[in-house]
Enzyme design. Structure first.
Site, PDB file in Angstrom:
ATOM      1  N   TYR A 258      -3.732 -37.655 -78.574  1.00 13.07           N
ATOM      2  CA  TYR A 258      -4.780 -36.835 -77.887  1.00 13.07           C
ATOM      3  C   TYR A 258      -4.424 -35.186 -78.072  1.00 13.07           C
ATOM      4  O   TYR A 258      -5.197 -34.452 -78.409  1.00 13.07           O
ATOM      5  CB  TYR A 258      -4.800 -36.919 -76.342  1.00 13.07           C
ATOM      6  CG  TYR A 258      -5.267 -38.379 -76.091  1.00 13.07           C
ATOM      7  CD1 TYR A 258      -6.627 -38.716 -75.847  1.00 13.07           C
ATOM      8  CD2 TYR A 258      -4.223 -39.534 -76.075  1.00 13.07           C
ATOM      9  CE1 TYR A 258      -6.946 -39.899 -75.498  1.00 13.07           C
ATOM     10  CE2 TYR A 258      -4.892 -40.957 -75.894  1.00 13.07           C
ATOM     11  CZ  TYR A 258      -6.241 -40.974 -75.577  1.00 13.07           C
ATOM     12  OH  TYR A 258      -6.776 -42.050 -75.177  1.00 13.07           O
TER      13      TYR A 258
ATOM     14  N   ASN B 116     -17.341 -40.975 -75.766  1.00 12.41           N
ATOM     15  CA  ASN B 116     -17.704 -41.631 -76.925  1.00 12.41           C
ATOM     16  C   ASN B 116     -19.008 -42.635 -76.983  1.00 12.41           C
ATOM     17  O   ASN B 116     -18.434 -43.876 -76.508  1.00 12.41           O
ATOM     18  CB  ASN B 116     -16.549 -41.740 -78.150  1.00 12.41           C
ATOM     19  CG  ASN B 116     -17.135 -42.585 -79.458  1.00 12.41           C
ATOM     20  OD1 ASN B 116     -18.308 -42.099 -79.792  1.00 12.41           O
ATOM     21  ND2 ASN B 116     -16.105 -43.362 -79.938  1.00 12.41           N
TER      22      ASN B 116
ATOM     23  N   CYS C  13     -12.404 -43.875 -81.760  1.00 10.46           N
ATOM     24  CA  CYS C  13     -11.705 -43.433 -80.679  1.00 10.46           C
ATOM     25  C   CYS C  13     -10.394 -44.098 -80.549  1.00 10.46           C
ATOM     26  O   CYS C  13      -9.381 -43.723 -79.614  1.00 10.46           O
ATOM     27  CB  CYS C  13     -12.606 -43.064 -79.532  1.00 10.46           C
ATOM     28  SG  CYS C  13     -13.525 -44.573 -79.063  1.00 10.46           S
ATOM     29  N   HIS C  14     -10.497 -45.388 -80.705  1.00 13.18           N
ATOM     30  CA  HIS C  14      -9.388 -46.399 -80.711  1.00 13.18           C
ATOM     31  C   HIS C  14      -8.147 -46.098 -81.320  1.00 13.18           C
ATOM     32  O   HIS C  14      -7.039 -46.333 -81.040  1.00 13.18           O
ATOM     33  CB  HIS C  14      -9.906 -47.885 -81.095  1.00 13.18           C
ATOM     34  CG  HIS C  14     -10.171 -48.025 -82.472  1.00 13.18           C
ATOM     35  ND1 HIS C  14     -11.408 -47.864 -82.794  1.00 13.18           N
ATOM     36  CD2 HIS C  14      -9.517 -48.292 -83.443  1.00 13.18           C
ATOM     37  CE1 HIS C  14     -11.653 -48.053 -84.021  1.00 13.18           C
ATOM     38  NE2 HIS C  14     -10.609 -48.319 -84.660  1.00 13.18           N
TER      39      HIS C  14
ATOM     40  N   GLU D 115      -6.601 -53.137 -88.059  1.00 13.33           N
ATOM     41  CA  GLU D 115      -6.497 -51.971 -89.103  1.00 13.33           C
ATOM     42  C   GLU D 115      -5.135 -52.067 -89.490  1.00 13.33           C
ATOM     43  O   GLU D 115      -4.783 -51.045 -90.202  1.00 13.33           O
ATOM     44  CB  GLU D 115      -6.888 -50.863 -88.454  1.00 13.33           C
ATOM     45  CG  GLU D 115      -8.175 -50.645 -88.313  1.00 13.33           C
ATOM     46  CD  GLU D 115      -9.082 -49.392 -87.817  1.00 13.33           C
ATOM     47  OE1 GLU D 115      -8.149 -48.320 -87.667  1.00 13.33           O
ATOM     48  OE2 GLU D 115     -10.037 -49.428 -87.382  1.00 13.33           O
TER      49      GLU D 115
END
Length: 169
Positions: free
Chosen positions: A105, A129, A137-138, A164
Site C-alpha cells: 500500500y 475498487n 487490487c488483490h 498468479e
C-alpha cells in the site's frame, strides 16, 4: 441501459455489470465486477437487464485468466467511472501492477506522489475498487508481506495471488 450477467468462477459467482458500448471490446463496457458478500459490491437493481451474451468476451477473458492462460485483460470500462479523482489515480496505478507480482500500500502511495500519511487513504481507495479481478487490487499487500484487506475477502485474495504464482507455496 444497465446490463448484467453472472459467471461461475473459482471465487464463487461473479456479478458483471455494464453498459452497451459499441466501441468497447465485445460491445459492452464494464461498470462493476463483484463477488458474493463483497463489501460495497454491486447488487442487481430493478430495471437492469440480464444479458449474458453481452458479456461473452469478458467472460471468455475471465475463464482464460482463471485457467492460467491470460495475464492481462482487454476490457472496456464505462466512461464516467465512479470515484473521486484520488480514487481514480490509485485505481490507475493498480492497473500498472504486473501479473504475478505484489506491491505494498505504501508503494502505491509513493507511486502516486502521496505522503506516507496518505497510505490509509490509498487503502480506502483500493477497497472501493468496483472492478475486482480485472483491476488487480488483490496484488496489493502489507509492507511486511502479509495479506491485508480485500473487499472480496482474504481467502479470495489468496486464491488470486496463488493462481498468479505471487504467493510462496
Amino acid at each position: 441501459m444497465t446490463l448484467y450477467a453472472t459467471l461461475d468462477s473459482p471465487l464463487g459467482e461473479l456479478l458483471l455489470v455494464g453498459q452497451e458500448a459499441p466501441g468497447a471490446p465485445g460491445g459492452t463496457a464494464l461498470v462493476s465486477l463483484s463477488v458474493p458478500g463483497q463489501k460495497g459490491g454491486a447488487v442487481v437493481q430493478d430495471g437492469w437487464r440480464r444479458a449474458p451474451t453481452a458479456f461473452a468476451g469478458i467472460a471468455a477473458q475471465l475463464a482464460a485468466y482463471f485457467a492460467g492462460e491470460l495475464n492481462r485483460f482487454d476490457i472496456g470500462y464505462a466512461p464516467g467511472t465512479p470515484g473521486t479523482a484520488f480514487q481514480r489515480q490509485v485505481w490507475a496505478e493498480l492497473e500498472a501492477v504486473p501479473y504475478g507480482t505484489t506491491v505494498s500500500y505504501g508503494e502505491i502511495a509513493r507511486r502516486i506522489g502521496a505522503s506516507s500519511v496518505k497510505v490509509r487513504a490509498v487503502g480506502t481507495a483500493i477497497g472501493r475498487n468496483p472492478l475486482l479481478v480485472v483491476r488487480p487490487c488483490h496484488r496489493v499487500i502489507g509492507s511486511d508481506g502479509s495479506l491485508k484487506g480485500y473487499a472480496g475477502g482474504l481467502e479470495r485474495k489468496r486464491v488470486l495471488l496463488g493462481l498468479e504464482g505471487a504467493l510462496a507455496p
